[in-house]
Scaffold this motif. Structure first.
Motif, mmCIF file in Angstrom:
data_model
loop_
_atom_site.group_PDB
_atom_site.id
_atom_site.type_symbol
_atom_site.label_atom_id
_atom_site.label_comp_id
_atom_site.label_asym_id
_atom_site.label_seq_id
_atom_site.Cartn_x
_atom_site.Cartn_y
_atom_site.Cartn_z
ATOM 1 N N GLU A 49 0.574 4.830 9.648
ATOM 2 C CA GLU A 49 0.244 3.183 10.047
ATOM 3 C C GLU A 49 -0.798 2.745 9.049
ATOM 4 O O GLU A 49 -1.027 1.771 8.948
ATOM 5 C CB GLU A 49 -0.172 3.290 11.360
ATOM 6 N N ALA A 50 -1.900 3.715 8.843
ATOM 7 C CA ALA A 50 -3.051 3.313 7.992
ATOM 8 C C ALA A 50 -3.030 3.509 6.814
ATOM 9 O O ALA A 50 -3.487 2.709 6.022
ATOM 10 C CB ALA A 50 -4.363 4.273 8.662
ATOM 11 N N ASN A 51 -2.283 4.363 6.168
ATOM 12 C CA ASN A 51 -2.299 4.634 4.717
ATOM 13 C C ASN A 51 -0.996 4.147 4.044
ATOM 14 O O ASN A 51 -1.141 3.813 2.749
ATOM 15 C CB ASN A 51 -2.183 6.075 4.640
ATOM 16 N N LEU A 52 0.043 3.605 4.690
ATOM 17 C CA LEU A 52 1.075 3.047 4.007
ATOM 18 C C LEU A 52 1.243 1.722 4.263
ATOM 19 O O LEU A 52 0.945 1.058 5.183
ATOM 20 C CB LEU A 52 2.598 3.597 4.634
ATOM 21 N N ASP B 1 5.066 -2.941 2.829
ATOM 22 C CA ASP B 1 6.264 -2.816 1.991
ATOM 23 C C ASP B 1 6.735 -1.536 1.347
ATOM 24 O O ASP B 1 7.350 -1.348 0.195
ATOM 25 C CB ASP B 1 6.354 -3.931 0.820
ATOM 26 N N PHE B 2 5.971 -0.357 1.672
ATOM 27 C CA PHE B 2 6.195 0.988 1.343
ATOM 28 C C PHE B 2 7.761 1.362 1.373
ATOM 29 O O PHE B 2 8.179 1.009 2.530
ATOM 30 C CB PHE B 2 5.338 1.839 1.990
ATOM 31 N N VAL B 3 8.325 2.012 0.347
ATOM 32 C CA VAL B 3 9.784 2.390 0.581
ATOM 33 C C VAL B 3 9.455 3.891 -0.068
ATOM 34 O O VAL B 3 9.156 4.045 -1.060
ATOM 35 C CB VAL B 3 10.574 1.405 -0.428
ATOM 36 N N ASP B 4 10.066 4.786 0.811
ATOM 37 C CA ASP B 4 10.180 6.088 0.356
ATOM 38 C C ASP B 4 11.477 6.597 -0.432
ATOM 39 O O ASP B 4 12.579 6.063 0.050
ATOM 40 C CB ASP B 4 10.081 7.024 1.605
ATOM 41 N N PRO C 142 5.610 1.700 7.026
ATOM 42 C CA PRO C 142 5.189 2.720 7.863
ATOM 43 C C PRO C 142 6.368 3.078 8.896
ATOM 44 O O PRO C 142 6.570 4.236 9.149
ATOM 45 C CB PRO C 142 4.012 2.381 8.720
ATOM 46 N N ALA C 143 6.980 2.073 9.336
ATOM 47 C CA ALA C 143 8.121 2.233 10.293
ATOM 48 C C ALA C 143 8.947 3.178 9.805
ATOM 49 O O ALA C 143 9.585 3.974 10.566
ATOM 50 C CB ALA C 143 8.483 1.056 11.063
#
Length: 69
Positions: free
Chosen positions: A42-45, A48-51, A64-65
């Motif tokens: 939750e803090a670092n991502l 709009d992060f996509v793995d 993060p979700a």
């Protein structure tokens, strides 16, 4: 060649040196993956992060979700 001066240059996007970025990634991986500390995601991502990993199930939400799920 990586001189001490080159290694101390801060990236304008992150505000961190190369060494600081490497340490950040090591710490994030240790906490998030090895210790299963999901709050660090939750803090670092970014929102709009996509793995794009090869073992990521399809249909995960961005941010993060998705990574936490």
């Amino acid at each position: 060649m990586n001189t001490a001066a080159e290694r101390s240059v801060k990236n304008p996007k992150t505000g961190m040196t190369h060494a600081e970025m490497k340490e950040f990634i090591r710490n994030h991986f240790e906490e998030f993956v090895n210790r299963k500390n999901l709050r660090i995601g939750e803090a670092n991502l970014a929102p709009d992060f996509v793995d794009h990993g090869t073992n990521v199930p399809p249909g995960l939400p961005p941010g993060p979700a998705g990574a936490i799920q």
